[in-house]
Write a protein that holds these residues in place. Structure first.
Motif, mmCIF file in Angstrom:
data_model
loop_
_atom_site.group_PDB
_atom_site.id
_atom_site.type_symbol
_atom_site.label_atom_id
_atom_site.label_comp_id
_atom_site.label_asym_id
_atom_site.label_seq_id
_atom_site.Cartn_x
_atom_site.Cartn_y
_atom_site.Cartn_z
ATOM 1 N N PRO A 166 0.839 -1.205 0.000
ATOM 2 C CA PRO A 166 0.000 0.000 0.000
ATOM 3 C C PRO A 166 0.867 1.245 0.000
ATOM 4 O O PRO A 166 1.959 1.263 0.579
ATOM 5 N N PRO A 167 0.450 2.242 -0.708
ATOM 6 C CA PRO A 167 1.250 3.474 -0.757
ATOM 7 C C PRO A 167 1.451 4.065 0.636
ATOM 8 O O PRO A 167 0.575 4.012 1.489
ATOM 9 N N VAL A 168 2.634 4.592 0.841
ATOM 10 C CA VAL A 168 2.972 5.206 2.130
ATOM 11 C C VAL A 168 2.374 6.602 2.178
ATOM 12 O O VAL A 168 2.586 7.402 1.260
ATOM 13 N N PRO A 169 1.634 6.922 3.190
ATOM 14 C CA PRO A 169 1.075 8.282 3.298
ATOM 15 C C PRO A 169 2.189 9.320 3.331
ATOM 16 O O PRO A 169 3.259 9.091 3.924
ATOM 17 N N PRO A 170 2.001 10.453 2.719
ATOM 18 C CA PRO A 170 3.061 11.483 2.701
ATOM 19 C C PRO A 170 3.496 11.915 4.096
ATOM 20 O O PRO A 170 4.685 12.228 4.298
ATOM 21 N N GLN A 171 2.595 11.921 5.055
ATOM 22 C CA GLN A 171 2.969 12.375 6.401
ATOM 23 C C GLN A 171 3.948 11.433 7.079
ATOM 24 O O GLN A 171 4.652 11.823 8.029
ATOM 25 N N GLN A 172 4.042 10.151 6.563
ATOM 26 C CA GLN A 172 4.971 9.205 7.176
ATOM 27 C C GLN A 172 6.424 9.627 6.978
ATOM 28 O O GLN A 172 7.299 9.221 7.748
ATOM 29 N N LYS A 269 0.499 20.091 -0.275
ATOM 30 C CA LYS A 269 1.544 19.866 -1.285
ATOM 31 C C LYS A 269 2.764 19.146 -0.698
ATOM 32 O O LYS A 269 3.909 19.506 -0.964
ATOM 33 N N GLY A 270 2.499 18.137 0.134
ATOM 34 C CA GLY A 270 3.582 17.351 0.697
ATOM 35 C C GLY A 270 4.266 18.006 1.869
ATOM 36 O O GLY A 270 5.278 17.488 2.351
#
Length: 320
Positions: A166-172, A269-270
């Motif tokens: 599963p894609p890693v959330p940007p906040q990780q 935006k990340g």
């Protein structure tokens, strides 16, 4: 009739039958064959057509005589001998007559016996000639061995594709502990920015304003970030932890100067954004990571109803 008379009569019949052959019948003028010249090969002379022999004439004693002068049947040999003897008696014999007599004798002998000379046997077409006994014998070539079958490659098993993670959330990406790496230069820049903001205040409250700005914008030596799904927790020191949900409602917190504020979190935006709201102003802290994820930059903007221009500065941190 005496025997001499029979010979004379037979000789007369033979001489009469050996006369000139009749000329062929002329071709009609209207006959026209367009392929006659093409069928005839060049340089070959036309052959003279020989007339058909005359019909045999019966003689005394029932013997048949051919038109060519030869007696057909068993009496042919005897007639030739009598003719040769008669020619010798009358003095009309010649070398040609002797040859004719000899020929007649051979013909008579063949007629008397009624047997045919055996024909020379010839080998049928396609029969191979016999090999001489002294010829070297060529050994038969050895049979060519059958080529070995090419090895059949074993089928390669189809690799089983593992399910994509599963894609890693940007906040990780922000999870970790970062230490201040801006040095003394960034600290002096912060003091200069605070002095410029305080100069905008009324002279009566300028000193109080400068003090509050310094208290609410300290240089934190370490920042720790923890993420659990959409929940983010940020710790600035012992007992200084604030927790909220991304795009969730604001949570109450107390600023470093002791004033009550509301804190909210968002991801833009990340970048991880933390917003502080108070009665007379606010602060927005933006956390951004470089491509390696080791360098954290904190960009701060402070607004107030008493400041004409907002206070802005930046601090750099490195991942531990």
């Amino acid at each position: 009739m005496t025997r001499s008379a029979v010979w004379i009569a037979s000789l007369s019949l033979l001489l009469g039958a050996c006369g000139e052959a009749a000329a062929p019948a002329p071709v009609p003028e209207e006959f026209d064959d367009p392929f006659a010249e093409e069928a005839k090969p060049a340089g070959v002379a036309e052959k003279t057509v020989v007339a058909e022999p005359a019909t045999p004439t019966a003689v005394a004693g029932g013997e048949a005589v051919a038109a060519a002068g030869e007696v057909v049947g068993p009496a042919a040999g005897e007639a030739a001998v009598e003719a040769a003897v008669e020619a010798a008696v009358v003095g009309e014999a010649s070398p040609k007559a002797g040859a004719a007599g000899a020929t007649g004798e051979r013909a008579g002998a063949a007629g008397a016996t009624g047997e045919k000379q055996p024909a020379k046997k010839t080998a049928p077409k396609g029969t191979p000639a016999p090999v001489p006994s002294d010829s070297p014998v060529t050994p038969a070539p050895e049979p060519t061995p059958a080529p070995a079958p090419a090895p059949v490659p074993e089928p390669t098993p189809t690799p089983v594709e593992k399910p994509a993670a599963p894609p890693v959330p940007p906040q990780q990406r922000f999870v970790g502990t970062f230490r201040f790496a801006g040095g003394e230069a960034q600290k002096q820049n912060l003091e200069a920015a605070i002095e410029a903001a305080a100069s905008q205040l009324n002279a009566l409250i300028r000193g109080i304003g400068r003090k509050r700005l310094k208290e609410s914008n300290p240089v934190r030596e370490q920042i720790s970030i923890a993420v659990d799904g959409d929940k983010v927790s940020m710790t600035f020191g012992p007992g200084r932890t604030v927790t909220g949900r991304l795009e969730g409602p604001s949570v109450p917190w107390t600023s470093d100067s002791g004033k009550p504020v509301q804190v909210s979190f968002s991801l833009v935006k990340g970048r991880l954004v933390q917003t502080f709201t108070a009665e007379d102003g606010g602060r927005r802290s933006v956390y951004s990571l470089d491509d390696t994820g080791d360098r954290l930059t904190l960009s701060v903007t402070v607004t107030s109803e008493r400041l004409t221009n907002p206070l802005k500065y930046a601090l750099t941190y490195r991942r531990n």
